[in-house]
Motif scaffolding. Sequence first.
Motif, PDB file in Angstrom:
ATOM      1  N   TYR A  98      -1.274 -33.234 -53.483  1.00 18.93           N
ATOM      2  CA  TYR A  98      -1.554 -32.196 -54.477  1.00 18.93           C
ATOM      3  C   TYR A  98      -2.236 -32.822 -55.688  1.00 18.93           C
ATOM      4  N   ARG A  99      -3.237 -32.132 -56.185  1.00 19.76           N
ATOM      5  CA  ARG A  99      -3.871 -32.529 -57.440  1.00 19.76           C
ATOM      6  C   ARG A  99      -3.874 -31.318 -58.368  1.00 19.76           C
ATOM      7  N   ASN A 100      -3.116 -31.434 -59.455  1.00 20.73           N
ATOM      8  CA  ASN A 100      -2.971 -30.327 -60.412  1.00 20.73           C
ATOM      9  C   ASN A 100      -2.611 -29.022 -59.721  1.00 20.73           C
ATOM     10  N   GLY A 101      -1.641 -29.112 -58.819  1.00 17.24           N
ATOM     11  CA  GLY A 101      -1.109 -27.928 -58.156  1.00 17.24           C
ATOM     12  C   GLY A 101      -1.889 -27.447 -56.964  1.00 17.24           C
ATOM     13  N   ILE A 139       5.693 -36.454 -46.425  1.00 17.62           N
ATOM     14  CA  ILE A 139       5.463 -37.292 -47.602  1.00 17.62           C
ATOM     15  C   ILE A 139       4.565 -36.508 -48.542  1.00 17.62           C
ATOM     16  N   VAL A 140       5.016 -36.320 -49.783  1.00 17.23           N
ATOM     17  CA  VAL A 140       4.268 -35.539 -50.761  1.00 17.23           C
ATOM     18  C   VAL A 140       3.764 -36.479 -51.851  1.00 17.23           C
ATOM     19  N   VAL A 141       2.467 -36.416 -52.112  1.00 16.56           N
ATOM     20  CA  VAL A 141       1.837 -37.192 -53.179  1.00 16.56           C
ATOM     21  C   VAL A 141       1.329 -36.199 -54.225  1.00 16.56           C
ATOM     22  N   ILE A 142       1.760 -36.366 -55.481  1.00 17.34           N
ATOM     23  CA  ILE A 142       1.400 -35.425 -56.538  1.00 17.34           C
ATOM     24  C   ILE A 142       0.682 -36.167 -57.653  1.00 17.34           C
ATOM     25  N   LEU A 143      -0.503 -35.694 -57.968  1.00 14.56           N
ATOM     26  CA  LEU A 143      -1.271 -36.197 -59.103  1.00 14.56           C
ATOM     27  C   LEU A 143      -1.418 -35.073 -60.120  1.00 14.56           C
ATOM     28  N   GLY A 144      -1.118 -35.362 -61.377  1.00 13.94           N
ATOM     29  CA  GLY A 144      -1.227 -34.338 -62.412  1.00 13.94           C
ATOM     30  C   GLY A 144      -0.114 -33.319 -62.329  1.00 13.94           C
ATOM     31  N   THR A 145      -0.442 -32.081 -62.667  1.00 11.20           N
ATOM     32  CA  THR A 145       0.548 -31.001 -62.696  1.00 11.20           C
ATOM     33  C   THR A 145       1.011 -30.649 -61.288  1.00 11.20           C
ATOM     34  N   PRO A 146       2.321 -30.591 -61.053  1.00 13.51           N
ATOM     35  CA  PRO A 146       2.809 -30.253 -59.711  1.00 13.51           C
ATOM     36  C   PRO A 146       2.705 -28.757 -59.450  1.00 13.51           C
ATOM     37  N   PRO A 147       2.763 -28.359 -58.195  1.00 14.82           N
ATOM     38  CA  PRO A 147       2.778 -26.921 -57.877  1.00 14.82           C
ATOM     39  C   PRO A 147       4.096 -26.299 -58.320  1.00 14.82           C
ATOM     40  N   ALA A 148       4.088 -24.976 -58.467  1.00 12.87           N
ATOM     41  CA  ALA A 148       5.308 -24.284 -58.883  1.00 12.87           C
ATOM     42  C   ALA A 148       6.421 -24.470 -57.859  1.00 12.87           C
ATOM     43  N   ALA A 149       6.076 -24.484 -56.589  1.00 14.97           N
ATOM     44  CA  ALA A 149       7.045 -24.717 -55.516  1.00 14.97           C
ATOM     45  C   ALA A 149       6.288 -25.236 -54.305  1.00 14.97           C
ATOM     46  N   LEU A 150       6.988 -25.989 -53.492  1.00 20.00           N
ATOM     47  CA  LEU A 150       6.380 -26.551 -52.286  1.00 20.00           C
ATOM     48  C   LEU A 150       6.699 -25.660 -51.091  1.00 20.00           C
ATOM     49  N   PRO A 151       5.770 -25.545 -50.149  1.00 17.26           N
ATOM     50  CA  PRO A 151       6.059 -24.751 -48.952  1.00 17.26           C
ATOM     51  C   PRO A 151       7.252 -25.321 -48.183  1.00 17.26           C
ATOM     52  N   ARG A 152       8.021 -24.410 -47.644  1.00 17.98           N
ATOM     53  CA  ARG A 152       9.133 -24.790 -46.753  1.00 17.98           C
ATOM     54  C   ARG A 152       8.594 -24.622 -45.323  1.00 17.98           C
ATOM     55  N   TYR A 153       8.323 -25.719 -44.655  1.00 17.79           N
ATOM     56  CA  TYR A 153       7.609 -25.657 -43.385  1.00 17.79           C
ATOM     57  C   TYR A 153       8.547 -25.402 -42.210  1.00 17.79           C
ATOM     58  N   ASP A 154       8.042 -24.594 -41.309  1.00 22.05           N
ATOM     59  CA  ASP A 154       8.743 -24.288 -40.059  1.00 22.05           C
ATOM     60  C   ASP A 154       8.200 -25.224 -38.979  1.00 22.05           C
ATOM     61  N   TRP A 155       8.848 -26.377 -38.826  1.00 26.86           N
ATOM     62  CA  TRP A 155       8.363 -27.366 -37.881  1.00 26.86           C
ATOM     63  C   TRP A 155       8.422 -26.846 -36.452  1.00 26.86           C
ATOM     64  N   ALA A 156       9.560 -26.259 -36.087  1.00 27.29           N
ATOM     65  CA  ALA A 156       9.705 -25.778 -34.709  1.00 27.29           C
ATOM     66  C   ALA A 156       8.712 -24.661 -34.422  1.00 27.29           C
ATOM     67  N   GLY A 157       8.567 -23.710 -35.370  1.00 33.00           N
ATOM     68  CA  GLY A 157       7.640 -22.613 -35.169  1.00 33.00           C
ATOM     69  C   GLY A 157       6.186 -23.063 -35.152  1.00 33.00           C
ATOM     70  N   SER A 158       5.928 -24.271 -35.704  1.00 32.55           N
ATOM     71  CA  SER A 158       4.568 -24.793 -35.709  1.00 32.55           C
ATOM     72  C   SER A 158       4.283 -25.637 -34.480  1.00 32.55           C
ATOM     73  N   GLY A 159       5.248 -25.713 -33.578  1.00 34.37           N
ATOM     74  CA  GLY A 159       5.055 -26.493 -32.363  1.00 34.37           C
ATOM     75  C   GLY A 159       5.097 -27.990 -32.583  1.00 34.37           C
ATOM     76  N   LEU A 160       5.752 -28.415 -33.640  1.00 37.13           N
ATOM     77  CA  LEU A 160       5.825 -29.830 -33.960  1.00 37.13           C
ATOM     78  C   LEU A 160       7.268 -30.328 -33.956  1.00 37.13           C
TER      79      LEU A 160
END
Length: 235
Positions: free
Chosen positions: A120-123, A214-235
């Motif tokens: 992420y760069r500035n959100g 692994i999340v890399v944040i430069l500058g302003t972070p996002p308001a919230a990070l996505p909550r990923y559905d690993w199983a639903g994504s086939g991963l």
Amino acid sequence: MFSMKPSTPLPLSIAFAALSTLAACGGSSHSSPVAVDPQPPAQPAPTPPTQPAPPPPVDPAPTPGSPELTLEPGYTSISSTTSFSQPNWPAWSHSGTASVDGVGCAQSETYHTHALLTVYRNGVRLALPDSIGRGSGCNYEMHTHDGSGVLHIETDVPRTFTLGQFLSLWGQGIGGGAVLGMPGPARYYLISNERIAPVTTDPAAIPLAAQTEIVVILGTPPAALPRYDWAGSGL
């Protein structure tokens, strides 16, 4: 000769004069005492007003460099991230089949797992280049398919790679004041089992574990990070 009779008028007149003199001087040698106002009793010093107790200390605001991150309440498919990730880097370019920092060409896909690298760069979420580690006659044991940031690890035996190894294959660095070709500094977080933890050690040593982001944040972070559905994504 006339004889004079003794008489008392003169002494009486003298006595009268003496009395007049005494009356003019105050009447007698014993004057009436002068009334003196009594001194008022000493008043006690006023009691100083009670000072209010100091307010309890307030916890300092979070350091801008170390904000609290949260996950969105709902789930997001990892594959959908390509629709809201912004391109930022040129296509990966590489030739030859030599190993890079211990990552060689895949011999088979006996062991196949996935990790996720999000920047992420500035959100704004940045899209990784497509096909890092693929092409030119060699599909490396670790590579990307698209801009989602999914790292495919395909080896003949179970292996654990690190973020530093992937960055070496990509041709990017995270030291010397620059992070992935952008001005630093950056903050690093690890999300596993939907729990966020800041990385306080060398980020290059972060293992690429299965279903770990692994999340890399430069500058302003996002308001919230996505909550990923690993199983639903086939991963």
